[in-house]
Design a protein around this motif. Sequence first.
Motif, mmCIF file in Angstrom:
data_model
loop_
_atom_site.group_PDB
_atom_site.id
_atom_site.type_symbol
_atom_site.label_atom_id
_atom_site.label_comp_id
_atom_site.label_asym_id
_atom_site.label_seq_id
_atom_site.Cartn_x
_atom_site.Cartn_y
_atom_site.Cartn_z
ATOM 1 N N PHE A 57 0.897 -1.149 -0.008
ATOM 2 C CA PHE A 57 -0.063 -0.123 0.169
ATOM 3 C C PHE A 57 0.783 1.132 -0.086
ATOM 4 C CE2 PHE A 57 -2.490 3.658 2.050
ATOM 5 C CZ PHE A 57 -3.105 3.686 0.933
ATOM 6 N N ASP A 58 2.088 1.147 0.903
ATOM 7 C CA ASP A 58 2.992 2.332 0.781
ATOM 8 C C ASP A 58 3.407 2.596 -0.565
ATOM 9 O OD1 ASP A 58 2.588 2.852 3.462
ATOM 10 O OD2 ASP A 58 4.367 1.849 4.025
ATOM 11 N N GLN A 59 3.610 1.793 -1.382
ATOM 12 C CA GLN A 59 4.248 1.624 -2.892
ATOM 13 C C GLN A 59 3.127 2.271 -3.661
ATOM 14 O OE1 GLN A 59 6.228 -1.499 -4.755
ATOM 15 N NE2 GLN A 59 6.687 -2.328 -2.786
ATOM 16 N N ILE A 60 1.811 1.670 -3.369
ATOM 17 C CA ILE A 60 0.828 2.185 -4.138
ATOM 18 C C ILE A 60 0.697 3.669 -3.995
ATOM 19 C CG2 ILE A 60 -1.951 2.721 -4.385
ATOM 20 C CD1 ILE A 60 -2.053 -0.372 -3.768
ATOM 21 N N THR A 61 0.825 4.330 -2.731
ATOM 22 C CA THR A 61 0.776 5.877 -2.690
ATOM 23 C C THR A 61 1.894 6.588 -3.438
ATOM 24 O OG1 THR A 61 2.260 5.886 -0.685
ATOM 25 C CG2 THR A 61 -0.089 5.385 -0.440
ATOM 26 N N GLN A 62 2.699 5.785 -4.198
ATOM 27 C CA GLN A 62 3.843 6.416 -4.789
ATOM 28 C C GLN A 62 3.583 6.362 -6.364
ATOM 29 O OE1 GLN A 62 6.578 8.188 -3.206
ATOM 30 N NE2 GLN A 62 5.543 7.456 -1.140
ATOM 31 N N ALA A 63 2.582 5.544 -6.735
ATOM 32 C CA ALA A 63 2.487 5.055 -8.015
ATOM 33 C C ALA A 63 1.852 6.407 -8.669
ATOM 34 C CB ALA A 63 1.292 4.064 -8.168
ATOM 35 N N PRO A 64 2.340 6.606 -9.959
ATOM 36 C CA PRO A 64 1.895 7.734 -10.758
ATOM 37 C C PRO A 64 0.714 7.880 -10.958
ATOM 38 C CG PRO A 64 3.535 6.504 -12.042
ATOM 39 C CD PRO A 64 3.444 5.922 -10.940
ATOM 40 N N GLU A 65 -0.223 6.700 -11.211
ATOM 41 C CA GLU A 65 -1.638 6.865 -11.252
ATOM 42 C C GLU A 65 -2.392 7.071 -10.092
ATOM 43 O OE1 GLU A 65 0.384 4.115 -11.994
ATOM 44 O OE2 GLU A 65 0.214 3.564 -14.118
ATOM 45 N N TYR A 67 -3.420 9.033 -7.683
ATOM 46 C CA TYR A 67 -3.228 10.632 -7.256
ATOM 47 C C TYR A 67 -3.756 10.788 -5.878
ATOM 48 C CZ TYR A 67 -7.875 9.770 -7.800
ATOM 49 O OH TYR A 67 -9.251 9.279 -7.643
ATOM 50 N N VAL A 68 -4.482 9.937 -5.257
ATOM 51 C CA VAL A 68 -4.902 10.402 -4.127
ATOM 52 C C VAL A 68 -3.905 10.993 -2.931
ATOM 53 C CG1 VAL A 68 -6.526 9.299 -2.176
ATOM 54 C CG2 VAL A 68 -6.671 8.751 -4.465
ATOM 55 N N THR A 69 -2.951 10.308 -2.739
ATOM 56 C CA THR A 69 -2.022 10.859 -1.644
ATOM 57 C C THR A 69 -1.223 11.916 -1.966
ATOM 58 O OG1 THR A 69 -1.779 8.242 -1.300
ATOM 59 C CG2 THR A 69 -0.252 9.918 -0.005
ATOM 60 N N ARG A 70 -0.717 12.150 -2.966
ATOM 61 C CA ARG A 70 0.082 13.267 -3.275
ATOM 62 C C ARG A 70 -0.801 14.383 -3.511
ATOM 63 N NH1 ARG A 70 0.584 10.493 -8.160
ATOM 64 N NH2 ARG A 70 -0.600 11.231 -10.172
ATOM 65 N N THR A 71 -2.361 14.147 -3.765
ATOM 66 C CA THR A 71 -3.062 15.423 -4.037
ATOM 67 C C THR A 71 -3.461 16.049 -2.813
ATOM 68 O OG1 THR A 71 -3.978 14.388 -6.032
ATOM 69 C CG2 THR A 71 -5.315 16.095 -5.080
ATOM 70 N N GLU A 72 -3.686 14.883 -1.830
ATOM 71 C CA GLU A 72 -4.048 15.471 -0.425
ATOM 72 C C GLU A 72 -2.990 16.065 0.286
ATOM 73 O OE1 GLU A 72 -5.208 12.252 2.577
ATOM 74 O OE2 GLU A 72 -6.782 13.225 3.055
ATOM 75 N N LEU A 73 -1.833 15.527 0.232
ATOM 76 C CA LEU A 73 -0.469 16.017 0.690
ATOM 77 C C LEU A 73 -0.299 17.645 0.179
ATOM 78 C CD1 LEU A 73 1.888 13.020 0.777
ATOM 79 C CD2 LEU A 73 0.969 14.291 2.849
ATOM 80 N N ALA A 74 -0.592 17.656 -0.931
ATOM 81 C CA ALA A 74 -0.313 19.213 -1.632
ATOM 82 C C ALA A 74 -1.332 20.124 -0.910
ATOM 83 C CB ALA A 74 -0.182 18.992 -3.209
ATOM 84 N N GLY A 97 -7.447 5.278 13.317
ATOM 85 C CA GLY A 97 -6.736 4.583 12.224
ATOM 86 C C GLY A 97 -5.175 4.950 12.226
ATOM 87 N N SER A 98 -4.711 5.726 13.121
ATOM 88 C CA SER A 98 -3.250 6.380 13.007
ATOM 89 C C SER A 98 -2.454 5.503 12.146
ATOM 90 C CB SER A 98 -3.096 5.838 14.572
ATOM 91 O OG SER A 98 -1.980 5.837 14.856
ATOM 92 N N GLY A 99 -2.106 5.805 11.060
ATOM 93 C CA GLY A 99 -1.222 5.207 9.946
ATOM 94 C C GLY A 99 -0.721 6.121 9.282
ATOM 95 N N SER A 100 -1.115 7.239 8.987
ATOM 96 C CA SER A 100 -0.741 8.249 7.965
ATOM 97 C C SER A 100 0.463 9.086 8.623
ATOM 98 C CB SER A 100 -1.790 9.010 7.592
ATOM 99 O OG SER A 100 -2.358 9.978 8.890
ATOM 100 N N SER A 101 1.562 8.364 8.706
ATOM 101 C CA SER A 101 2.686 9.288 9.258
ATOM 102 C C SER A 101 3.165 10.509 8.795
ATOM 103 C CB SER A 101 4.011 8.240 9.411
ATOM 104 O OG SER A 101 4.365 7.795 8.158
ATOM 105 N N VAL A 102 3.155 10.574 7.495
ATOM 106 C CA VAL A 102 3.519 11.834 6.738
ATOM 107 C C VAL A 102 2.717 12.875 6.940
ATOM 108 C CG1 VAL A 102 4.326 12.794 4.572
ATOM 109 C CG2 VAL A 102 4.833 10.349 5.034
ATOM 110 N N THR A 224 -0.881 -2.425 -7.658
ATOM 111 C CA THR A 224 -2.111 -2.486 -7.007
ATOM 112 C C THR A 224 -2.446 -4.000 -7.154
ATOM 113 O OG1 THR A 224 -2.562 -0.453 -7.445
ATOM 114 C CG2 THR A 224 -4.538 -1.481 -6.547
ATOM 115 N N ALA A 225 -2.295 -4.731 -8.534
ATOM 116 C CA ALA A 225 -2.480 -5.958 -8.599
ATOM 117 C C ALA A 225 -1.732 -7.014 -7.364
ATOM 118 C CB ALA A 225 -1.945 -6.349 -10.184
#
Length: 334
Positions: A57-65, A67-74, A97-102, A224-225
């Motif tokens: 899941f951490d790797q998914i958050t870095q995948a170019p497709e 957009y969810v994590t990077r959009t929320e961080l910005a 749910g305490s997991g979003s360390s960044v 994701t697969a």
Amino acid sequence: MTDAALGRPTMHANLDFFDDQHPPAGDFLRDVLAGMRRAPKSIPPVYFYDRKGSALFDQITQAPEYYVTRTELALLDAIAPELAERAGHGAVVVEPGSGSSVKIRKLLDALGDPAGYVGLDISRDHLLDACTELKLDYPDLSVGAVCADFTGGLDLDHLPLPEGRRVVFFPGSTIGNFEPEAARGVLSGFRSGMRRGDAVLIGADRVKDADVLVAAYDDAAGITAQFNLNLLTRINRELDGTIPVEAFGHLSLWNAEKSRIEMHLEASRKLSFSIRGEHFEMEKGERLHTENSHKFTPQAFGKLAESAGFEITRSWSDAGEFFTLYWLEPRWDA
Ligand code: AVI
């Protein structure tokens, strides 16, 4: 007699308190067998997150497709001054749910002088690791951990929290992984213990072009697969399964009627396998439903928030209107 036996929060390592409410562990075997006996077959997405699944899941958050994590961080960066103004001095951030360390660090930095942080999670080890690291990085902050199932509500009154506005932080569009009725239950649970001035800062992914959504849950690198298929590997390892993992394909589908991305695992041939001695068969093309990720128009999210006793007093979206952060305050007229 220990403090824990008296039902009081105890000290733990360098934390300011640790309240272990001993939540019953989810029953993986029971839920998998029940889901495999159902038609169509389904397994709750909470079981994705073993060690390997969490790393994927951490790797998914870095995948170019994705957009969810990077959009929320910005967005969090962009609205930092306004968040500080809304939260005021000495806020206490509560993170179910305490997991979003960044993300939590971004929020704490944005607030400038928060007085406290409380992480809540059902997974004790993960919770203590996350809170201990946070305390190391923010030594002046009062940091406490509550091992509990947050879907049952937030019971904070007995905790030794600093005074100050409580801000419940629920990022990532995790709310979208719940069915509509359960999502309302989660928000109502946040609402129930709130005092005047308290608020929720929640992230919700938006309805958008179906191709963009489908790709976000089916990235070209296949992460994701792997994340989806890892559920089968986990069943084989932990529940004595004989599932031929290579005979399944990952599917990401947009269900417009229900406004959600669905993930499935599809059998590429007729299969027979067992899980802890129970025999199962799948037809070629038959699917196992593994996740729903609901996407919200502002209107739909407004209805959900209102049905749980909140009003939206502010919202922020990125320029492309991909993702929205909402500031919710309890309604007192309801
Ligand atoms: C954790 N949750 C908000 C993610 C989502 O977008 O629904 C889980 C996820 N599943 C596949 N990719 C990401």
